[in-house]
Scaffold this active site. Structure first.
Site, PDB file in Angstrom:
ATOM      1  N   THR A 251      32.222  50.715  50.318  1.00 36.19           N
ATOM      2  CA  THR A 251      32.735  51.692  51.269  1.00 36.19           C
ATOM      3  C   THR A 251      31.633  52.236  52.160  1.00 36.19           C
ATOM      4  OG1 THR A 251      34.532  52.261  49.800  1.00 36.19           O
ATOM      5  CG2 THR A 251      33.929  53.929  51.405  1.00 36.19           C
TER       6      THR A 251
ATOM      7  N   LYS B 215      31.261  56.414  37.619  1.00 39.06           N
ATOM      8  CA  LYS B 215      32.214  56.969  38.586  1.00 39.06           C
ATOM      9  C   LYS B 215      33.311  57.648  37.781  1.00 39.06           C
ATOM     10  CE  LYS B 215      34.986  55.546  42.593  1.00 39.06           C
ATOM     11  NZ  LYS B 215      35.288  54.410  43.514  1.00 39.06           N
TER      12      LYS B 215
ATOM     13  N   ASP C 220      32.898  51.242  42.986  1.00 36.88           N
ATOM     14  CA  ASP C 220      33.749  50.891  41.839  1.00 36.88           C
ATOM     15  C   ASP C 220      32.954  50.321  40.667  1.00 36.88           C
ATOM     16  OD1 ASP C 220      35.820  51.706  43.409  1.00 36.88           O
ATOM     17  OD2 ASP C 220      36.933  49.820  43.356  1.00 36.88           O
TER      18      ASP C 220
ATOM     19  N   SER D 275      33.136  46.197  45.839  1.00 32.02           N
ATOM     20  CA  SER D 275      32.468  45.966  44.551  1.00 32.02           C
ATOM     21  C   SER D 275      33.422  45.665  43.408  1.00 32.02           C
ATOM     22  CB  SER D 275      31.549  47.131  44.199  1.00 32.02           C
ATOM     23  OG  SER D 275      32.260  48.246  43.763  1.00 32.02           O
TER      24      SER D 275
ATOM     25  N   GLU E  99      35.370  56.182  10.984  1.00 34.22           N
ATOM     26  CA  GLU E  99      36.789  55.790  11.114  1.00 34.22           C
ATOM     27  C   GLU E  99      37.038  54.293  10.925  1.00 34.22           C
ATOM     28  OE1 GLU E  99      39.970  57.637  12.820  1.00 34.22           O
ATOM     29  OE2 GLU E  99      38.815  58.964  14.125  1.00 34.22           O
TER      30      GLU E  99
HETATM   31  N1  LIG Z   1      33.938  53.829  47.406  1.00 37.77           N
HETATM   32  C1  LIG Z   1      33.857  52.506  47.258  1.00 37.77           C
HETATM   33  O1  LIG Z   1      32.815  51.934  47.527  1.00 37.77           O
HETATM   34  C2  LIG Z   1      35.045  51.775  46.698  1.00 37.77           C
HETATM   35  C3  LIG Z   1      35.190  50.320  47.027  1.00 37.77           C
HETATM   36  N2  LIG Z   1      36.403  49.825  46.449  1.00 37.77           N
HETATM   37  C4  LIG Z   1      34.050  49.477  46.471  1.00 37.77           C
HETATM   38  O2  LIG Z   1      33.701  49.624  45.340  1.00 37.77           O
HETATM   39  O3  LIG Z   1      33.539  48.642  47.155  1.00 37.77           O
END
Ligand SMILES: NC(=O)C[C@H](N)C(=O)O
Length: 334
Positions: free
Chosen positions: A17, A170, A98, A64, A291
């Site tokens: 992004t 994230k 991501d 990503s 567990e």
């Molecule tokens: N904010 C981002 O970069 C999300 C995007 N889907 C990526 O990981 O490339």
């Protein structure tokens, strides 16, 4: 003369992004990632030239979520080449958010350098109002060029914070304060100056036993998620597909449903490594024999690593050992 006094920082662009574009300034969430090239990205922040002698390379141009193990290896090899060259002081990788936490951890494990390596992304495309990419990139270059960032492992600069690439993940989409570590940030960057508060204590980079130069391919490691009423179909499918290890994303303490236990025991007998992690949101903490009888089942625990980071460490570790005790040692140490 002025250039000689500034650090040399290379920006490796991979997409995401931070290189995204939307139809209008109001589109902060609706856009296409990986549109803008590295030269345009650098030209968009002219202040970078006050921090460092910056040059860019487009390593790939992808969102990503689509990154593959081959992409990871390609990127890590290029980072190693640059880290080895005398005219490079620091490296910045622009990346989608991501899987940014996976790439940052991978590099933290396999790069043999104490030069700063900073992975950075943005939550909004550069075309949006209040886009966060410009400042995140400025901060990344500032940290990459600073001497006090050396030897601290791979770092992530998002939302003014300096995070450990090993710990950060994230935790949120949409919001710009998305990247958090269960153990806190290492520091802050404000107006191009870094302020440090803590250091990573896990093995990384120079102190790691892994080296990208010795890694030709990465093994198949899959992830299977647990929830109420779960059955064993995902685990069986992963094993059928040739997984060398399966990251079990357990509930709570990395627990395993009674319907799944016999399958995981059988898969382990067939040679598949079973690694228990947790799907709790704010950081799992999975301990051996809590567990589940890991000693009896010959399973491994991922401790505080989230499932996607556990996959990265398992792949790297399996390039070196197939022994479950060694694997567990590695999961405690990295
Ligand atoms: N904010 C981002 O970069 C999300 C995007 N889907 C990526 O990981 O490339």
């Amino acid at each position: 003369q002025e250039a000689a006094s500034k650090p040399n920082v290379v920006i490796l662009a991979t997409g995401g992004t931070i290189a995204g574009a939307g139809a209008s300034a109001a589109n902060s969430a609706t856009y296409t990632a990986a549109k803008v090239g590295v030269d345009q990205l650098i030209a968009g922040v002219p202040e970078l030239s006050q921090l460092a002698n910056v040059r860019g390379e487009q390593v790939m141009q992808i969102a990503s979520e689509s990154i593959t193990n081959e992409n990871l290896l390609q990127l890590a090899r290029r980072v190693a080449e640059l880290a080895d060259s005398n005219d490079v002081d620091g490296i910045v990788i622009t990346h989608g958010t991501d899987t940014l936490e996976e790439t940052a951890y991978f590099l933290d494990l396999v790069e043999k350098t104490d030069k700063p390596i900073i992975v950075v992304g943005s939550m909004r495309p550069g075309t949006a109002m209040s886009a966060d990419g410009m400042l995140n990139l400025y901060n990344a270059v500032a940290v990459a060029g600073s001497k006090d960032a050396r030897g601290k492992g791979v770092l992530v600069t998002m939302n003014d914070e300096i995070q450990s690439g090993r710990d950060v993940s994230k935790t949120m989409n949409i919001k710009t304060e998305a990247f958090k570590s269960p153990w806190g940030a290492l520091g802050m960057v404000v107006e191009g100056k870094s302020y440090w508060f803590r250091l990573p204590s896990k093995r990384h980079t120079m102190n790691s036993e892994f080296d990208i130069k010795n890694i030709k391919t990465l093994p198949n490691v899959g992830i299977a998620y647990s929830y109420g009423n779960v059955d064993d179909s995902a685990y069986k499918a992963l094993a059928k597909d040739g997984a060398k290890a399966i990251i079990h994303v357990g509930t709570g303490n990395g627990s395993v449903s009674s319907r799944v236990v016999p399958t995981l025991q059988a898969l382990r007998k067939d040679g598949v490594q079973i690694i228990r992690s947790s799907h709790v949101n704010n950081g799992g903490f999975v301990l051996r024999n809590a567990e589940q009888p890991d000693d009896k089942n010959d399973w491994v625990v991922a401790h505080d690593l989230n499932p996607q980071k556990a996959r990265i460490l398992a792949m790297v570790a399996l390039t070196q050992t197939q022994d479950s005790k060694e694997l567990q040692r590695i999961f405690w140490e990295y």
